[in-house]
Design a protein around this motif. Structure first.
Motif, PDB file in Angstrom:
ATOM      1  N   LEU A 101       0.856  -1.104   0.065  1.00 37.78           N
ATOM      2  CA  LEU A 101       0.044   0.108  -0.015  1.00 37.78           C
ATOM      3  C   LEU A 101       0.841   1.233   0.189  1.00 37.78           C
ATOM      4  O   LEU A 101       1.657   1.298   0.812  1.00 37.78           O
ATOM      5  CB  LEU A 101      -0.852  -0.071   1.173  1.00 37.78           C
ATOM      6  CG  LEU A 101      -2.003  -1.156   1.411  1.00 37.78           C
ATOM      7  CD1 LEU A 101      -2.949  -1.124   2.563  1.00 37.78           C
ATOM      8  CD2 LEU A 101      -2.883  -1.252   0.053  1.00 37.78           C
ATOM      9  N   LEU A 102       0.550   2.355  -0.770  1.00 33.87           N
ATOM     10  CA  LEU A 102       1.312   3.339  -0.869  1.00 33.87           C
ATOM     11  C   LEU A 102       0.891   4.376   0.611  1.00 33.87           C
ATOM     12  O   LEU A 102      -0.359   4.499   0.649  1.00 33.87           O
ATOM     13  CB  LEU A 102       0.873   4.262  -2.064  1.00 33.87           C
ATOM     14  CG  LEU A 102       1.334   3.504  -3.172  1.00 33.87           C
ATOM     15  CD1 LEU A 102       0.925   4.309  -4.711  1.00 33.87           C
ATOM     16  CD2 LEU A 102       2.585   3.236  -3.299  1.00 33.87           C
ATOM     17  N   THR A 103       1.698   4.660   1.159  1.00 37.06           N
ATOM     18  CA  THR A 103       1.449   5.343   2.662  1.00 37.06           C
ATOM     19  C   THR A 103       0.790   6.872   2.414  1.00 37.06           C
ATOM     20  O   THR A 103       0.172   7.198   3.467  1.00 37.06           O
ATOM     21  CB  THR A 103       2.621   5.278   3.399  1.00 37.06           C
ATOM     22  OG1 THR A 103       3.822   6.119   2.796  1.00 37.06           O
ATOM     23  CG2 THR A 103       3.191   3.995   3.962  1.00 37.06           C
ATOM     24  N   ASP A 104       1.063   7.296   1.380  1.00 44.46           N
ATOM     25  CA  ASP A 104       0.405   8.981   1.194  1.00 44.46           C
ATOM     26  C   ASP A 104      -0.814   8.880   0.489  1.00 44.46           C
ATOM     27  O   ASP A 104      -1.489  10.076   0.189  1.00 44.46           O
ATOM     28  CB  ASP A 104       1.631   9.580   0.410  1.00 44.46           C
ATOM     29  CG  ASP A 104       1.822   9.028  -0.988  1.00 44.46           C
ATOM     30  OD1 ASP A 104       1.652   8.159  -1.140  1.00 44.46           O
ATOM     31  OD2 ASP A 104       2.534   9.926  -1.732  1.00 44.46           O
ATOM     32  N   LEU A 105      -1.633   7.665   0.245  1.00 50.60           N
ATOM     33  CA  LEU A 105      -2.730   7.841  -0.357  1.00 50.60           C
ATOM     34  C   LEU A 105      -3.723   7.051   0.703  1.00 50.60           C
ATOM     35  O   LEU A 105      -3.201   6.271   1.243  1.00 50.60           O
ATOM     36  CB  LEU A 105      -2.784   6.726  -1.518  1.00 50.60           C
ATOM     37  CG  LEU A 105      -1.830   7.350  -2.916  1.00 50.60           C
ATOM     38  CD1 LEU A 105      -2.023   6.231  -3.942  1.00 50.60           C
ATOM     39  CD2 LEU A 105      -2.124   8.910  -3.197  1.00 50.60           C
ATOM     40  N   GLU A 109      -8.000   5.674  -2.284  1.00 52.02           N
ATOM     41  CA  GLU A 109      -7.193   6.114  -3.458  1.00 52.02           C
ATOM     42  C   GLU A 109      -5.985   4.955  -3.690  1.00 52.02           C
ATOM     43  O   GLU A 109      -5.829   4.823  -4.941  1.00 52.02           O
ATOM     44  CB  GLU A 109      -6.064   7.281  -2.929  1.00 52.02           C
ATOM     45  CG  GLU A 109      -7.056   8.591  -2.772  1.00 52.02           C
ATOM     46  CD  GLU A 109      -6.248   9.582  -2.069  1.00 52.02           C
ATOM     47  OE1 GLU A 109      -6.800  10.874  -2.370  1.00 52.02           O
ATOM     48  OE2 GLU A 109      -5.463   9.432  -1.401  1.00 52.02           O
ATOM     49  N   ASN A 110      -5.764   4.162  -2.574  1.00 52.59           N
ATOM     50  CA  ASN A 110      -4.924   2.858  -2.990  1.00 52.59           C
ATOM     51  C   ASN A 110      -5.820   1.954  -3.817  1.00 52.59           C
ATOM     52  O   ASN A 110      -5.357   1.387  -4.949  1.00 52.59           O
ATOM     53  CB  ASN A 110      -4.635   2.223  -1.872  1.00 52.59           C
ATOM     54  CG  ASN A 110      -2.985   2.616  -1.163  1.00 52.59           C
ATOM     55  OD1 ASN A 110      -2.242   2.424  -1.752  1.00 52.59           O
ATOM     56  ND2 ASN A 110      -3.050   3.538  -0.189  1.00 52.59           N
ATOM     57  N   VAL A 111      -7.012   1.661  -3.602  1.00 50.56           N
ATOM     58  CA  VAL A 111      -7.634   0.767  -4.252  1.00 50.56           C
ATOM     59  C   VAL A 111      -8.134   1.271  -5.508  1.00 50.56           C
ATOM     60  O   VAL A 111      -8.180   0.460  -6.509  1.00 50.56           O
ATOM     61  CB  VAL A 111      -9.311   0.304  -3.504  1.00 50.56           C
ATOM     62  CG1 VAL A 111     -10.217  -0.630  -4.318  1.00 50.56           C
ATOM     63  CG2 VAL A 111      -8.885  -0.268  -2.145  1.00 50.56           C
ATOM     64  N   ALA A 112      -8.339   2.720  -5.787  1.00 44.04           N
ATOM     65  CA  ALA A 112      -8.432   3.223  -6.820  1.00 44.04           C
ATOM     66  C   ALA A 112      -7.378   3.233  -7.968  1.00 44.04           C
ATOM     67  O   ALA A 112      -7.536   3.368  -9.111  1.00 44.04           O
ATOM     68  CB  ALA A 112      -9.071   4.574  -6.918  1.00 44.04           C
TER      69      ALA A 112
END
Length: 268
Positions: A101-105, A109-112
């Motif tokens: 997972l991207l920590t700044d999203l 937003e991660n799923v999108a």
């Protein structure tokens, strides 16, 4: 449905490996791997740490082309050309053991992210799909949270929702229970089983967590000492008298499975 699934014969397995040999550098990690994964099944790929399970995963996604043999996904050979390989990968969802997972999203937003990267869908439709995927893993209320605000089990479920974003017919789980407590592990296993059934998926679980995985699996494969040492049903696996397989199932330190990493991979 992807182009790969549409083109596959009805009788074709979801994944087929025939006489596959996989090398890393000048070392042969796995040799003579022949395996068929039926459409709609859950297949557990089991084995000790370092036995080559993740190497096998890499060839299914096209990251590591085989030195010998054939790898087919939904009746088509895994391509080596970058564009064709990218198209094939859209039909394979991968749940990484580190989540990725991207920590700044945010969660949403991660799923999108796969939808925004690989489709031209409008924002409203992307939001609806994200809501649907998060609802499927029981985390719709967590859409605006960031990964640092999630428990380990929640983060794993968000990663699963993201892996399902493009509706892949094939899901690959790379050590899905790593770092999870028994309750979270049970939730993840139950979720994998339910999603496989309700979404009509084919699932491959690469893991060394035998007792948590076998109850939901239709088929089991054990990798050790550079090759396949067992293929069959979970019941057949639990009843096997093979000393090598029994050693792995019982977690015994001494036996036919070598635990010296240098010895485990034979050179070509």
């Amino acid at each position: 449905m992807t182009a790969a699934t549409a083109a596959a014969p009805l009788s074709a397995p979801a994944v087929r490996l025939a006489g596959v040999r996989l090398d890393r550098g000048n070392r042969t990690i796995l040799r003579d791997i022949s395996l068929s994964v039926p459409v709609g099944s859950i297949t557990a790929v089991l084995g000790p740490s370092g036995s080559g399970k993740s190497t096998l995963l890499s060839t299914l996604t096209g990251e590591l082309p085989p030195v010998a043999g054939q790898v087919d996904v939904f009746g088509q050979a895994v391509p080596e050309r970058s564009h064709a390989l990218l198209e094939m990968r859209k039909g394979i969802g991968v749940l990484l053991q580190g989540n990725g997972l991207l920590t700044d999203l945010t969660v949403a937003e991660n799923v999108a992210l796969p939808l925004r990267t690989h489709t031209r869908l409008g924002d409203a439709l992307v939001r609806r799909i994200v809501d649907f995927k998060l609802n499927a893993v029981g985390l719709r209320a967590a859409a605006d949270l960031y990964p640092r605000e999630l428990s380990g089990g929640m983060a794993r479920r968000v990663a699963l929702a993201r892996a399902l974003a493009l509706d892949p017919p094939l899901m690959i789980y790379d050590e899905p229970l790593t770092g999870l407590d028994p309750i979270a592990s049970g939730v993840i296993m139950s979720l994998i089983q339910r999603l496989n059934r309700t979404l009509g998926l084919t699932s491959i679980i690469v893991t060394h967590h035998v007792h948590e995985t076998l109850p939901i699996a239709d088929h089991a494969v054990v990798i050790a000492n550079g090759g396949l040492v067992f293929t069959g049903t979970p019941a057949e696996l639990e009843n096997t008298t093979d000393p090598l397989v029994r050693q792995f199932l019982r977690g015994e330190p001494d036996g036919p499975i070598a635990f010296d990493a240098i010895q485990r991979g034979a050179t070509a």
